[in-house]
Scaffold this motif. Structure first.
Motif, PDB file in Angstrom:
ATOM      1  N   PRO A 411      -0.244  -8.807   1.751  1.00  0.00           N
ATOM      2  CA  PRO A 411      -0.795  -8.686   0.394  1.00  0.00           C
ATOM      3  C   PRO A 411      -2.273  -8.264   0.437  1.00  0.00           C
ATOM      4  O   PRO A 411      -3.078  -8.819   1.183  1.00  0.00           O
ATOM      5  N   VAL A 412      -2.610  -7.237  -0.369  1.00  0.00           N
ATOM      6  CA  VAL A 412      -3.974  -6.714  -0.431  1.00  0.00           C
ATOM      7  C   VAL A 412      -4.376  -6.605  -1.899  1.00  0.00           C
ATOM      8  O   VAL A 412      -3.639  -6.037  -2.705  1.00  0.00           O
ATOM      9  N   ASP A 413      -5.577  -7.138  -2.229  1.00  0.00           N
ATOM     10  CA  ASP A 413      -6.110  -7.069  -3.603  1.00  0.00           C
ATOM     11  C   ASP A 413      -6.926  -5.787  -3.732  1.00  0.00           C
ATOM     12  O   ASP A 413      -8.015  -5.654  -3.158  1.00  0.00           O
ATOM     13  N   LEU A 414      -6.394  -4.826  -4.461  1.00  0.00           N
ATOM     14  CA  LEU A 414      -7.088  -3.540  -4.630  1.00  0.00           C
ATOM     15  C   LEU A 414      -8.428  -3.714  -5.340  1.00  0.00           C
ATOM     16  O   LEU A 414      -9.383  -2.970  -5.068  1.00  0.00           O
ATOM     17  N   TYR A 415      -8.495  -4.658  -6.225  1.00  0.00           N
ATOM     18  CA  TYR A 415      -9.762  -4.879  -6.961  1.00  0.00           C
ATOM     19  C   TYR A 415     -10.872  -5.316  -6.001  1.00  0.00           C
ATOM     20  O   TYR A 415     -12.004  -4.807  -6.062  1.00  0.00           O
ATOM     21  N   GLU A 416     -10.566  -6.226  -5.065  1.00  0.00           N
ATOM     22  CA  GLU A 416     -11.555  -6.679  -4.098  1.00  0.00           C
ATOM     23  C   GLU A 416     -11.929  -5.565  -3.135  1.00  0.00           C
ATOM     24  O   GLU A 416     -13.093  -5.395  -2.752  1.00  0.00           O
ATOM     25  N   VAL A 417     -10.927  -4.771  -2.709  1.00  0.00           N
ATOM     26  CA  VAL A 417     -11.212  -3.637  -1.820  1.00  0.00           C
ATOM     27  C   VAL A 417     -12.137  -2.658  -2.510  1.00  0.00           C
ATOM     28  O   VAL A 417     -13.085  -2.122  -1.894  1.00  0.00           O
ATOM     29  N   ALA A 418     -11.892  -2.404  -3.808  1.00  0.00           N
ATOM     30  CA  ALA A 418     -12.739  -1.471  -4.560  1.00  0.00           C
ATOM     31  C   ALA A 418     -14.188  -1.957  -4.599  1.00  0.00           C
ATOM     32  O   ALA A 418     -15.134  -1.170  -4.426  1.00  0.00           O
ATOM     33  N   LYS A 419     -14.382  -3.249  -4.807  1.00  0.00           N
ATOM     34  CA  LYS A 419     -15.755  -3.767  -4.851  1.00  0.00           C
ATOM     35  C   LYS A 419     -16.449  -3.621  -3.501  1.00  0.00           C
ATOM     36  O   LYS A 419     -17.631  -3.261  -3.428  1.00  0.00           O
ATOM     37  N   GLN A 420     -15.718  -3.864  -2.420  1.00  0.00           N
ATOM     38  CA  GLN A 420     -16.306  -3.721  -1.088  1.00  0.00           C
ATOM     39  C   GLN A 420     -16.678  -2.268  -0.792  1.00  0.00           C
ATOM     40  O   GLN A 420     -17.743  -1.979  -0.221  1.00  0.00           O
ATOM     41  N   VAL A 421     -15.825  -1.342  -1.154  1.00  0.00           N
ATOM     42  CA  VAL A 421     -16.110   0.077  -0.918  1.00  0.00           C
ATOM     43  C   VAL A 421     -17.318   0.516  -1.728  1.00  0.00           C
ATOM     44  O   VAL A 421     -18.188   1.263  -1.229  1.00  0.00           O
ATOM     45  N   VAL A 422     -17.381   0.071  -2.972  1.00  0.00           N
ATOM     46  CA  VAL A 422     -18.524   0.447  -3.824  1.00  0.00           C
ATOM     47  C   VAL A 422     -19.823  -0.078  -3.243  1.00  0.00           C
ATOM     48  O   VAL A 422     -20.863   0.599  -3.277  1.00  0.00           O
ATOM     49  N   GLU A 423     -19.802  -1.259  -2.689  1.00  0.00           N
ATOM     50  CA  GLU A 423     -21.019  -1.799  -2.063  1.00  0.00           C
ATOM     51  C   GLU A 423     -21.446  -0.930  -0.875  1.00  0.00           C
ATOM     52  O   GLU A 423     -22.636  -0.682  -0.681  1.00  0.00           O
TER      53      GLU A 423
END
Length: 558
Positions: A411-423
């Protein structure tokens, strides 16, 4: 068989009638002749007694009484005829040589003889006795010969034969029906149930055994035929089987469709030209029917097919040809992409290497002023980084193509991945004066975390690189009824109309003039597409030139 039985019975009856008539006639004739002899001998004895008492006058009286039944003759010992009831004695020849007379004159009590008249078709019986006065008394009686006797009853025999033959015809027809009827009524599907004739039991048992054997073979053949039909009809490849005259024996739906055949028409037993008149295909068929295997790549309905034509032989004789149509469109496209990829890789690698080689050569040759060495070293470093990034992307893409980059799904949370990439992109975005924001809510999908991170980073990195100063990038992740949706929207340079699908091709760039400034490799969106395919996701793109681009990745439900 009915006619044979009928004819045989009629012939048998006719033969029986004829033989019976002949035998009965012969027996009646033999009995009649025996009775005649007995009567002649009895009458001769009686006449001899009467003659001893009555003399010549007695013989005259007998001539009148007997009439034509008996012939009476009195013969002297020297053979001269003294009396004859049918002729004048003086005109008759000497009878001394007659066998019956000789027998009496030789001392026997009596003598007899039988003489046949061929002209009169008669047989006469002669009986002689010795009289007391030394003369010889002879009585004779005549009757028809055996053949004549048979002829005499011939009309009666014919009548009887006709009657018997008519009766035989009726009986033979009835008997033939009685014999053939049960045979015609035999149930050959279940012969052992019939008991018409006990003599047929071995034959019927053998037929039943053969029926069972044939039934098993038919079921096996039907099963195999059904298996072949299901296999051929569900084949994506086209299959066509022809006989030695190029008539169609078998054709599956795929072959019929790609050759342009009518779906509702049965082409079995029809000549191949009724289905297709393609000259190249005809040449392949001619080679196969000639005994040579042939193959070629031919276009059908906008796709490329490898057509393999092989001869079908049995007992070293060509019985037909088998054609197999293999769709090689994707393979040819993949081969073309491989060639283009190789050419692009060579070109993309050559460009930074040429720059690095040129700068290094200038430095090694002392052609750079001391004050410019730092600038040249920076350019070498920049080109080396670009080269390294290109090699890394090529390795990633190669691993994705080969499937070696797959990881165990979790399971992967796309919302959390998006925040990490944006940072991680905050500094490059600030340098380009681009605002990056994240929207949405926790969105969990089943996938490989590193791959999904790579997918999102490439999308966001492209949105920042190809944006305008003062532009923005919005990353959103939201669950949907059909799974999950990840969207990256920017206000960049956009993509010209008609080129949106090409951005996923390897090394393709919309604005080649900016490729060096952005430092892109042209493989980012290709990597995105491969990662999406691995996760069963679909990628779509909407763009308008000088307005912006929105790329959506829709994931299936977990």
């Amino acid at each position: 068989m009915r006619k044979r039985i009928f004819r045989s019975m009629c012939l048998l009856a006719l033969t029986a009638v004829i033989l019976t008539s002949v035998l009965v006639s012969a027996m009646v004739y033999a009995r009649s002749f025996t009775e005649m002899k007995t009567q002649v001998q009895r009458e001769a004895a009686l006449i001899s007694v009467g003659l001893s008492h009555g003399g010549e006058d007695y013989l005259g009286a007998l001539q009148i009484d007997y009439g034509d039944d008996f012939r009476i003759t009195r013969i002297r010992r020297d053979g001269m005829v003294l009396f004859d009831s049918d002729a004048e004695p003086g005109r008759m020849e000497n009878h001394l040589s007659r066998p019956e007379v000789q027998a009496v004159l030789s001392g026997q009590w009596s003598g007899e003889a039988v003489r046949r008249s061929e002209t009169m078709d008669t047989k006469t019986y002669y009986y002689a006795l010795a009289l007391a006065d030394g003369t010889v008394l002879r009585l004779a009686s005549t009757m028809r010969s055996a053949f004549g006797a048979v002829l005499s009853v011939a009309p009666l025999m014919v009548f009887i034969a006709v009657v018997v033959l008519l009766l035989t015809l009726l009986l033979a027809r009835r008997m033939a029906n009685l014999i053939i009827g049960p045979l015609n009524a035999l149930d050959l599907e279940h012969p052992e149930r019939d008991g018409a004739y006990e003599e047929l039991s071995p034959l019927l048992s053998r037929i039943a055994q053969q029926n069972r054997s044939i039934g098993r073979q038919m079921r096996q053949l039907t099963a195999r035929q059904e298996e072949f039909r299901l296999l051929s009809e569900n084949m994506s490849e086209g299959l066509l089987l022809l006989d030695r005259n190029a008539a169609i024996l078998t054709i599956n739906n795929s072959a019929q469709a790609l050759l342009g055949g009518d779906a509702d028409r049965d082409y079995a037993s029809q000549h191949f030209l009724q289905l297709s008149r393609d000259l190249q295909l005809q040449k392949l068929i001619e080679k196969a029917l000639g005994g040579d295997r042939a193959e070629d790549t031919l276009p059908f309905r906008g796709r490329q097919y490898q057509v393999i034509a092989s001869p079908v032989t049995a007992d070293e004789t060509i019985r037909g040809a088998l054609l197999l149509f293999l769709d090689v469109t994707e393979r040819q496209q993949a081969e073309q992409m491989r060639r283009e990829f190789s050419a692009n890789v060579s070109h993309e690698l050559k460009t930074p290497l040429t720059s690095i080689s040129g700068y290094a050569e200038m430095l090694a040759g002392g052609m750079v002023r001391d004050g410019d060495i730092k600038m040249f070293a920076g350019r070498i470093y920049s080109e080396a980084g670009r080269l390294l990034a290109l090699i890394q992307d090529i390795i990633k893409l190669s691993r994705l193509d080969e499937g070696t980059a797959q990881e165990q799904a979790e399971p992967v949370d796309l919302y959390e991945v998006a925040k990490q990439v944006v940072e991680r992109l905050a500094l490059p975005a600030a340098e380009r004066q681009v605002a990056v924001t994240v929207e949405g809510e926790p969105t969990v999908v089943l996938g490989a975390p590193a791959m999904l991170d790579e997918l999102m980073f490439n999308l966001c990195d492209n949105a920042v690189k190809y944006n305008k100063a003062g532009g923005s990038v919005t990353v959103s992740a939201r669950p949907t009824r059909d799974g999950a949706c990840l969207a990256v929207r920017d206000t960049g340079i956009g993509i010209p109309h008609g080129l949106t699908e090409r951005v996923f091709e390897r090394f393709y760039r919309v604005d080649k003039s900016r490729s060096k400034d952005t430092g892109g490799t042209g493989l980012g969106l290709s990597i995105v597409k491969h990662i999406a395919q691995i996760h069963g996701a679909q990628v779509s793109i909407e763009s308008k030139e000088q307005v912006g681009t929105c790329i959506r990745v829709k994931f299936p439900p977990n």
